[in-house]
Design an enzyme around this catalytic site. Sequence first.
Site, mmCIF file in Angstrom:
data_model
loop_
_atom_site.group_PDB
_atom_site.id
_atom_site.type_symbol
_atom_site.label_atom_id
_atom_site.label_comp_id
_atom_site.label_asym_id
_atom_site.label_seq_id
_atom_site.Cartn_x
_atom_site.Cartn_y
_atom_site.Cartn_z
ATOM 1 N N GLU A 87 18.568 -17.366 -6.921
ATOM 2 C CA GLU A 87 18.174 -16.021 -7.358
ATOM 3 C C GLU A 87 17.611 -16.074 -8.788
ATOM 4 O O GLU A 87 16.630 -15.402 -9.110
ATOM 5 C CB GLU A 87 19.391 -15.082 -7.258
ATOM 6 C CG GLU A 87 19.195 -13.656 -7.762
ATOM 7 C CD GLU A 87 18.099 -12.874 -7.058
ATOM 8 O OE1 GLU A 87 17.516 -13.349 -6.084
ATOM 9 O OE2 GLU A 87 17.799 -11.763 -7.538
ATOM 10 N N ARG B 158 5.433 0.215 -6.007
ATOM 11 C CA ARG B 158 5.402 -0.575 -4.777
ATOM 12 C C ARG B 158 4.519 -1.814 -4.910
ATOM 13 O O ARG B 158 4.620 -2.735 -4.113
ATOM 14 C CB ARG B 158 4.878 0.284 -3.626
ATOM 15 C CG ARG B 158 5.804 1.421 -3.256
ATOM 16 C CD ARG B 158 5.107 2.390 -2.331
ATOM 17 N NE ARG B 158 4.846 1.829 -1.026
ATOM 18 C CZ ARG B 158 5.667 1.892 0.008
ATOM 19 N NH1 ARG B 158 6.821 2.494 -0.123
ATOM 20 N NH2 ARG B 158 5.349 1.359 1.179
ATOM 21 N N LYS C 115 6.855 -4.059 -3.945
ATOM 22 C CA LYS C 115 8.283 -3.725 -3.860
ATOM 23 C C LYS C 115 8.769 -3.706 -2.420
ATOM 24 O O LYS C 115 9.836 -4.216 -2.116
ATOM 25 C CB LYS C 115 8.516 -2.361 -4.529
ATOM 26 C CG LYS C 115 9.970 -1.946 -4.591
ATOM 27 C CD LYS C 115 10.770 -2.836 -5.523
ATOM 28 C CE LYS C 115 12.250 -2.516 -5.524
ATOM 29 N NZ LYS C 115 13.033 -3.593 -6.138
ATOM 30 N N HIS D 49 19.201 -36.130 -5.665
ATOM 31 C CA HIS D 49 18.454 -36.458 -4.442
ATOM 32 C C HIS D 49 16.989 -36.032 -4.545
ATOM 33 O O HIS D 49 16.326 -35.866 -3.529
ATOM 34 C CB HIS D 49 19.130 -35.809 -3.227
ATOM 35 C CG HIS D 49 20.552 -36.232 -3.074
ATOM 36 N ND1 HIS D 49 20.913 -37.458 -2.551
ATOM 37 C CD2 HIS D 49 21.711 -35.632 -3.448
ATOM 38 C CE1 HIS D 49 22.231 -37.578 -2.575
ATOM 39 N NE2 HIS D 49 22.731 -36.473 -3.122
ATOM 40 N N CYS E 33 0.828 -1.210 0.000
ATOM 41 C CA CYS E 33 0.000 0.000 0.000
ATOM 42 C C CYS E 33 0.862 1.259 0.000
ATOM 43 O O CYS E 33 1.882 1.324 0.671
ATOM 44 C CB CYS E 33 -0.889 0.047 1.227
ATOM 45 S SG CYS E 33 -1.962 -1.369 1.370
ATOM 46 N N ASN F 155 -1.970 1.852 5.709
ATOM 47 C CA ASN F 155 -1.057 0.804 5.283
ATOM 48 C C ASN F 155 -0.733 -0.009 6.532
ATOM 49 O O ASN F 155 -0.389 0.573 7.558
ATOM 50 C CB ASN F 155 0.217 1.448 4.703
ATOM 51 C CG ASN F 155 1.262 0.423 4.301
ATOM 52 O OD1 ASN F 155 0.999 -0.774 4.277
ATOM 53 N ND2 ASN F 155 2.451 0.895 3.971
ATOM 54 N N GLY F 156 -0.896 -1.318 6.482
ATOM 55 C CA GLY F 156 -0.635 -2.146 7.665
ATOM 56 C C GLY F 156 -1.788 -3.094 7.900
ATOM 57 O O GLY F 156 -2.673 -3.242 7.042
ATOM 58 N N GLU G 213 9.155 -14.654 -10.460
ATOM 59 C CA GLU G 213 8.534 -13.368 -10.108
ATOM 60 C C GLU G 213 7.907 -12.669 -11.311
ATOM 61 O O GLU G 213 6.818 -12.126 -11.204
ATOM 62 C CB GLU G 213 9.592 -12.406 -9.539
ATOM 63 C CG GLU G 213 9.890 -12.600 -8.085
ATOM 64 C CD GLU G 213 10.777 -11.498 -7.543
ATOM 65 O OE1 GLU G 213 11.857 -11.263 -8.115
ATOM 66 O OE2 GLU G 213 10.379 -10.864 -6.558
ATOM 67 N N TRP H 100 -2.892 -2.723 -1.650
ATOM 68 C CA TRP H 100 -2.460 -4.092 -1.935
ATOM 69 C C TRP H 100 -3.277 -4.948 -0.983
ATOM 70 O O TRP H 100 -3.071 -4.927 0.234
ATOM 71 C CB TRP H 100 -0.962 -4.226 -1.669
ATOM 72 C CG TRP H 100 -0.366 -5.534 -2.083
ATOM 73 C CD1 TRP H 100 0.139 -5.864 -3.312
ATOM 74 C CD2 TRP H 100 -0.197 -6.699 -1.262
ATOM 75 N NE1 TRP H 100 0.600 -7.153 -3.306
ATOM 76 C CE2 TRP H 100 0.413 -7.692 -2.063
ATOM 77 C CE3 TRP H 100 -0.495 -7.006 0.055
ATOM 78 C CZ2 TRP H 100 0.720 -8.958 -1.583
ATOM 79 C CZ3 TRP H 100 -0.198 -8.272 0.537
ATOM 80 C CH2 TRP H 100 0.416 -9.231 -0.284
ATOM 81 N N LYS I 111 13.951 -14.838 -9.765
ATOM 82 C CA LYS I 111 13.728 -13.792 -10.779
ATOM 83 C C LYS I 111 12.744 -14.288 -11.832
ATOM 84 O O LYS I 111 11.813 -13.591 -12.207
ATOM 85 C CB LYS I 111 15.036 -13.414 -11.500
ATOM 86 C CG LYS I 111 16.007 -12.495 -10.830
ATOM 87 C CD LYS I 111 15.581 -11.088 -10.608
ATOM 88 C CE LYS I 111 14.778 -10.920 -9.367
ATOM 89 N NZ LYS I 111 15.463 -10.672 -8.131
HETATM 90 C C1 AGP Z 1 13.177 -9.407 -5.181
HETATM 91 O O1 AGP Z 1 13.145 -9.541 -6.553
HETATM 92 C C2 AGP Z 1 11.876 -9.453 -4.536
HETATM 93 N N1 AGP Z 1 10.970 -8.528 -5.047
HETATM 94 C C3 AGP Z 1 11.823 -9.679 -3.043
HETATM 95 O O2 AGP Z 1 12.198 -10.999 -2.829
HETATM 96 C C4 AGP Z 1 12.685 -8.767 -2.133
HETATM 97 O O3 AGP Z 1 14.032 -8.992 -2.357
HETATM 98 C C5 AGP Z 1 12.317 -9.011 -0.666
HETATM 99 O O4 AGP Z 1 10.967 -8.707 -0.464
HETATM 100 C C6 AGP Z 1 13.174 -8.227 0.293
HETATM 101 O O5 AGP Z 1 13.069 -6.857 0.065
HETATM 102 P P1 AGP Z 1 14.037 -5.828 0.740
HETATM 103 O O6 AGP Z 1 15.387 -6.032 0.173
HETATM 104 O O7 AGP Z 1 13.473 -4.491 0.396
HETATM 105 O O8 AGP Z 1 14.009 -6.085 2.218
#
Ligand code: AGP
Length: 615
Positions: A489, A27, A610, A512, A2, A100-101, A496, A74, A493
């Site tokens: 990673e 965000r 974000k 395994h 949010c 927000n929260g 996501e 959100w 990526k």
């Molecule tokens: C990364 O591509 C993601 N969007 C997500 O995993 C992110 O890295 C994670 O939420 C942590 O965010 P931060 O680094 O702002 O704490």
Amino acid sequence: MCGITGYIGCRDAAPILIEGLRKLEYRGYDSAGLALLSKGRLNVCKKKGRVAVLADEVAKKPVSSHIGISHTRWATHGGVTDENAHPHVSSDGRFALVHNGIIENFEQMKNFLIEKGYTFSSQTDTEALVNLIAYHYDHRTDDTMENRFMEAVRKALMHVEGTYGIAVISPLHEVQMIAARKGSPLLIGIGKDERLVSSDVLGFAGRATNVIYLEDGQIASLTTDNCDIVTISNKPIDFVVNEIDWELENADLGGATHYMEKEIFEQPKALENAIRGRISDDESTAVLSGLNISPSELRQIDRILFCSCGTAWHACLVAEYLIEKYARIPVEVEYASEFRYRNAPLDKNTLVFVISQSGETIDTLEALRESKRKGYKTLAITNSVGSTIARESDGGLYQYAGKEVGVASTKAFTSQVVICLLIALYLGRLRDLSYAEGREIVEAIKSLPSLVEETLKQAPLIEKIAKKYAHYKDFLFLGRLSEYPIANEGALKLKEISYIHSEGYPAGEMKHGPIALVSPECPTLIFGNSGSALPKIISNAQEIKARKGPIIAVTDSPEAFEGVADDIIAIPHVHKSIRPIISTIPIQLFAYYVAVELGNDVDKPRNLAKAVTVE
Ligand code: AGP
């Protein structure tokens, strides 16, 4: 997650609020809304979908106003509908609130308020709070008209369990806005004859020159030219006003199609910024004054704990490898969301690091607080100057990567990794890492920006490969040692932004379990670089090939994969310490081009935010 913007000043509020929301779009959100006060009336407009939809709606019935609040939601409680979008208005129509929260005890509040005659039209937790404010407004004790609004909000918040960043307006107080925070970021912007509220500096849309970071448990009363802050227990606060460095916050697309693309290609610069001033050539070590911890104290450290989430957690895994290798200090890596609750035993001489690009991730913030509460020195690596994590840590290192807007973290990740390498170098040189070994690492770090530049030249080839593989439904990513986190990673990526199911594994783990997935329908991207593990990795690739699994190799030894891999992405031959960074570039480009090929919203992928500011 949010996003909140609020405006009170002498200019037309609606366009400023909409612009603020646009800046906060990155965000992640699913609906947007706005409330304006004009001539004693509250005008509310809220819509599911993009800010552009809201902007069109607002333009149909323009309202001239100098005070308003707006929000990108959100969804947490209740589906994505116009009704559940913020702002929420008390059932008596006298208060509008954006939040927000998560209000954890909203059901109890709601039951209490229903008994008192308040009605509800959404499924949100937020609507309970705005009605509780209305309730306290009427059940004042001896508040004067001037502080009645502030007191109603303050008293309502005393009953909240959970987290909030809020902004509230009322037609009964047309020249005042109330803002408060607990657990969710909220900033107050100061401009010329105007005050703004936002969850993020970007939401000030370049208008504010100065910022006040509201702390947890603080409530602000804002007018056009003033700001008063008290604690939830009504103690006045002497706050600090900080200047905003807009250069650092600059987030234009430039010539790029997407922020993610722009940010991938910005990595040479981002790495240069992270390294600048942090290397001592003379002593072959790193200079890390921000750590706020003396060399003799650091020598007492027996163990290091790293806590984070998502991509930052992968940076922690690389840190584990680098610090154990070069500094010989045992490192543990925890998911921040687990650390907070699992009460892990820690040694007396443990140093704690958290890593967070946004500096606002609630799980990481709470892990930091838990660690500090237990008395551990807790340091942060973050890209966000002035963020809550930066302010609450005992010290740390800024990444200086520049604002990262794309939800999929790219340049923030590689700059976190290089900072971890600097830490490994520094700690190593305080212990047994020789001058000569230190020298090699220093030279490797210095060469990073140009090596990343060189690796980025593979973009056209990677785009071609990505198009070929974009329509598969499953993917495996395999790597060994410091490239195992990069395999993770890569998988993160890809999932996501392309929504393709993908898994990262240490290559040795393949037999395994994951090998059961291998088939012509499940490609594997495998990292295979020179070193003692290469023959083993080639064997892993052979095993995949024998089962007709398509293979993409990312390697500094392309000849070793001839006849084994279907596609080969060659990367430069580099010093081991920087290899995880170089290996990251192809997987970022691969995920990006796959998502583009699939026509996905690369910068705002579905369901993601974000900054994850709720647990
Ligand atoms: C990364 O591509 C993601 N969007 C997500 O995993 C992110 O890295 C994670 O939420 C942590 O965010 P931060 O680094 O702002 O704490």
